[in-house]
Design an enzyme around this catalytic site. Structure first.
Site, PDB file in Angstrom:
ATOM      1  N   GLY A 148       1.108  -1.472  -0.455  1.00  0.00           N
ATOM      2  CA  GLY A 148      -0.016   0.133  -0.030  1.00  0.00           C
ATOM      3  C   GLY A 148       0.915   1.248   0.252  1.00  0.00           C
ATOM      4  N   HIS A 149       0.018   1.913  -0.061  1.00  0.00           N
ATOM      5  CA  HIS A 149       0.677   3.944  -0.290  1.00  0.00           C
ATOM      6  C   HIS A 149       1.250   3.960   1.219  1.00  0.00           C
ATOM      7  CE1 HIS A 149      -3.135   5.912   0.433  1.00  0.00           C
ATOM      8  NE2 HIS A 149      -2.896   5.415   1.958  1.00  0.00           N
ATOM      9  N   ASN A 150       2.567   4.945   0.972  1.00  0.00           N
ATOM     10  CA  ASN A 150       3.129   5.169   1.932  1.00  0.00           C
ATOM     11  C   ASN A 150       4.098   3.941   2.812  1.00  0.00           C
ATOM     12  OD1 ASN A 150       2.124   8.082   1.183  1.00  0.00           O
ATOM     13  ND2 ASN A 150       0.776   6.814   2.732  1.00  0.00           N
TER      14      ASN A 150
END
EC number: 2.3.1.191
Length: 348
Positions: free
Chosen positions: A240-242
């Site tokens: 996922g992002h980050n």
């Protein structure tokens, strides 16, 4: 293609170790059960020594501790037979180097930088202002969008995609169907609908990272999603992002890492693991397949497992033996409760 041939002395000259017996030539690595006289095999676990006696392998890689009892066999004695086998296999299957040139059907934007040593395959696309290092291989139908930076000897297999603004270190390998830098799953509820949050970060992969087929690594919402040097990610993994993943961590297939998770270095994450978001996993953590990780792991070196909410491996193993007896134990508990209730009634 003519198979490569190495003598045992040539192998040990390149990789170390000690050869014993005849200095025979071998042409490939094979499992003990399948190996023939022209093959070299290996014994990683001494409890399978009987398989060496039954094998037709021309030579076997063993540890010094396991070498006794194999008189008359051709051996290579190594500290770590499994690692040594991997290095021998690489001798017979060397890394393919780029054949410089751009296929006539490829599209390379005029502002892109593509050294003559790079290989650009059929129908591949290199976007504007993207910079490729020396010796990259961008194979058929692979896409590198605009403003990307790729280090030397990066390989994108057919149909791999790198979205805009991403950075790949040296010798990164992206397998077919993988997508690096698609939008992260960022949404804000607007009362009656969802408002998409622009994902303005990118993805940065360190040197020697390998990404398996159909794996997705989402770009960050505001800063980059990062993967450290030497980390290997299997097929069909979602990052996922980050997320921030350290160096030399391995993640097996079907695992889902939620957004904003930080994973340390030298972690081993089994297949089918799922995590909640915004947690931290310490260095050298091992997580067994199918585990649901619901909170941060702050102590380095932990071994965790469990289909149920996460516990230590020791706790999980102790409790797992009772899973198949739960129905029986429930019946016994109800019987005991009834007996206690009846005894209480009789005493009145």
């Amino acid at each position: 293609m003519i198979p490569a041939t190495y003598t045992l002395s040539q192998i040990t000259a390149q990789l170390g170790g000690e050869w014993r017996g005849e200095d025979i030539s071998v042409t490939a690595v094979r499992p003990l059960a399948d190996a023939q006289a022209e093959h070299i095999s290996f014994l990683a676990n001494p409890k399978y020594k009987a398989e060496v006696h039954d094998s037709s392998a021309g030579a076997v890689i063993v540890s010094a501790k396991a070498a006794d009892g194999f008189e008359g066999r051709n051996l290579i004695v190594a500290d770590d037979p499994y690692l040594y086998f991997a290095k021998v296999a690489r001798l017979f299957s060397p890394v393919v180097k780029a054949r410089g040139g751009i296929h006539p059907t490829a599209v390379v934007e005029p502002s892109a930088t593509v050294p003559a040593s790079c290989e650009i395959g059929a129908n591949a696309y290199i976007g504007a202002n993207t910079v490729l290092g020396e010796g990259c291989r961008i194979l058929a139908n692979a896409v590198v969008q605009h403003d990307c930076k790729l280090g030397d000897e990066v390989v994108l297999h057919p149909n791999a995609v790198v979205y805009y603004g991403c950075t790949l270190g040296r010798r990164v390998e992206i397998h077919s169907g993988a997508v690096i830098g698609a939008d992260g799953f960022g949404l804000a509820f607007a009362g009656d609908s969802w408002f998409k949050i622009p994902q303005t970060g990118a993805v940065t992969l360190g040197d020697d990272v390998e990404i398996g087929s159909n794996t997705n690594i989402d770009r960050g919402a505001m800063s980059d999603t990062t993967v450290g040097n030497g980390t290997k990610i299997d097929n069909q993994v979602q990052i996922g992002h980050n997320c921030k993943i350290g160096s030399h961590t391995v993640i097996a297939a079907k695992t889902g890492i939620s957004g904003s998770v930080t994973i340390g270095s030298y972690c081993i994450i089994g297949g089918g693991v799922g995590t909640v978001g915004h947690i931290e996993i310490a260095d050298k953590t091992t997580i067994g397949g199918g585990t649901s990780v619901t909170h941060s792991i702050t102590e380095s070196g932990k071994h965790l497992a469990g289909i149920f909410p996460m516990s230590t491996h020791k706790e999980w193993a102790r409790n797992a033996v009772y899973i198949h007896r739960l129905s029986e134990m429930n019946k016994r508990l109800k019987t005991l409760e009834q007996q206690l209730s009846d005894a209480g009634q009789d005493s009145k």
